[in-house]
Design an enzyme around this catalytic site. Structure first.
Site, PDB file in Angstrom:
ATOM      1  N   LYS A 284       0.781  -1.209   0.020  1.00 42.02           N
ATOM      2  CA  LYS A 284       0.029  -0.020   0.003  1.00 42.02           C
ATOM      3  C   LYS A 284       0.825   1.247   0.118  1.00 42.02           C
ATOM      4  CE  LYS A 284      -3.621  -2.517   2.196  1.00 42.02           C
ATOM      5  NZ  LYS A 284      -4.268  -2.957   3.531  1.00 42.02           N
TER       6      LYS A 284
ATOM      7  N   GLN B 292      -4.654  -1.851   9.675  1.00 43.03           N
ATOM      8  CA  GLN B 292      -4.132  -3.281   8.894  1.00 43.03           C
ATOM      9  C   GLN B 292      -5.026  -4.302   9.827  1.00 43.03           C
ATOM     10  OE1 GLN B 292      -3.158  -3.582   5.631  1.00 43.03           O
ATOM     11  NE2 GLN B 292      -3.731  -5.865   6.090  1.00 43.03           N
TER      12      GLN B 292
ATOM     13  N   ASP C 229     -11.160   2.343   3.678  1.00 42.39           N
ATOM     14  CA  ASP C 229     -11.420   1.147   3.663  1.00 42.39           C
ATOM     15  C   ASP C 229     -12.804   0.736   3.270  1.00 42.39           C
ATOM     16  OD1 ASP C 229      -9.481  -1.023   3.350  1.00 42.39           O
ATOM     17  OD2 ASP C 229      -9.012  -1.058   5.641  1.00 42.39           O
TER      18      ASP C 229
END
Length: 398
Positions: free
Chosen positions: A165, A209, A232
């Protein structure tokens, strides 16, 4: 399987060998080529690998350092000084091939068997290129997009995902803040860090994460991320907006799956779609997005009866069950689009999807490999969401 070689202008420079899938690709840096060289061994029994060896002689394929960092799936060899990649082709007609990149490192050709490999690298590159252009426009107006990524603990897979990412952020022009916290971090400490980032107007997106250490409640963490910075797409507000058809940040993996399905030219409207798995991250949102596209959707899970028969009737099959090789060839309808979301580490140390690739690829019309299928697309959609977040928070249209 058939292949050709093109030069940088798309001119044929080597003879055609039984062409079924010919795709001028792009030129790669040496580092990128090393990434693409991985997994030749894993699929050495597949017809595409066999055919390439027969046509080109001994295969020159090298394994990448870290399997989970691989951007694509395929094999590499040299033909008269030209680099040839097999697999990971974008299966579209030639008139739609518009993405090329000339860096002077050699000629690259994508090769595929009957249009089956639905690798996401070219599609993801296209999404990232759009984000890159939008970011340049934002910067011209004084807006500098920023994504904060929090990693708690030392989970090896999570470390790889975060590196990917951060790498994509750099390529697109997004500032990334990689914040690492120890395995012993308490829930209160993590929530305090999220609150700090939420109050920081220079941070446009916040990503924590997953998975998190057992002492931290994931729902509490997701709830703490402001919806406008939830790139997200996991927060209850964004999930609710998605379900009711309102504008929101779509969850990256399911949104990427839809983009890949549409890239094949398949019209989702009216199709029978089956999603195996009902997780909040992939299964449920994938079903909702397919429903929004007017598919007739069935969600299957561990209690589903007649699973094989249901799957075999699917025009679109999305596997997100977390069990290596769970979907076998007899569960795939001939010509179906198969999206494999699973990433499972096998006893052989290699990555495997939820779909038995060798069996299913003999039946499917399009199929995503693992790795190199859904993964790059997920990260590309994250870049898109972060770009949109920066624009909306600053009142700028892109």
């Amino acid at each position: 399987t058939k292949y050709v070689v093109f030069d940088k202008t798309g001119t044929l420079t080597k003879g055609v060998f039984d062409v079924t899938g010919i795709y001028p690709g792009r030129d790669f840096t040496e580092d990128e080529l090393l990434e693409y060289a991985a997994y030749a061994e894993s699929y050495s029994s597949h017809p595409i690998s066999k055919s390439l060896r027969e046509a080109c002689g001994e295969l020159d394929a090298r394994r990448a350092t870290d399997a989970q960092e691989i951007a694509g799936h395929g094999v590499r060899t040299m033909v008269d000084g030209h680099v040839v990649l097999a697999g990971n082709a974008r299966m579209m007609d030639d008139s739609k091939i518009t993405y090329t990149k000339n860096t002077g490192t050699g000629t690259v050709v994508y090769v595929a068997r009957d249009g089956q490999f639905l690798g996401s690298v070219l599609i993801a590159d296209e999404v990232k290129e759009h984000s890159k252009q939008a970011i340049a426009a934002l910067k011209a107006q004084g807006v500098n997009p920023c994504l904060a990524v929090i990693l708690v603990g030392e989970n090896p897979a999570s470390q790889v995902y975060v590196r990917g990412k951060v790498k994509d952020c750099g390529e697109c022009g997004i500032k990334s803040l990689e914040l690492r916290m120890p395995e012993t971090t308490t829930q209160e400490e993590l929530l305090a860090k999220i609150a700090e980032l939420a109050a920081d107007k220079t941070v446009n997106g916040i990503l924590v994460q997953l998975p998190l250490p057992k002492q931290i409640n994931e729902h509490a963490v997701i709830d703490a991320i402001p919806p406008e910075k939830d790139v997200d797409g996991f927060s209850p507000v964004n999930v609710g907006r998605m379900q009711t058809g309102q504008p929101c940040f779509l969850p990256c993996t399911p949104a990427g799956c839809i983009r890949m399905i549409e890239s094949t030219g398949t019209k989702i409207d009216g199709k029978n779609a089956v999603v195996i798995g009902r997780s909040n991250i992939v299964g449920k949102p994938a079903a909702l997005l397919l429903l929004a596209k007017n598919a007739t959707v069935t969600v299957c899970h561990s209690h589903t009866a007649n699973l094989k028969e249901i799957c075999a009737n699917a025009d679109i099959l999305v596997a997100a069950v977390g069990r290596a090789g769970f979907v076998t060839g007899d569960m795939v309808k001939p010509g179906a689009v198969v999206i494999d979301v699973g990433i499972n580490r096998g006893a052989d140390g290699k990555l495997h999807g939820d779909v038995n690739f060798e069996e299913a690829s003999a039946v499917a019309g399009y199929i995503t490999p693992v790795p190199g299928g859904v993964g790059p697309m997920t990260r590309a959609m994250l870049m898109k969401n972060t770009t949109q977040a920066a624009a909306m928070q600053n009142g700028v249209a892109i």
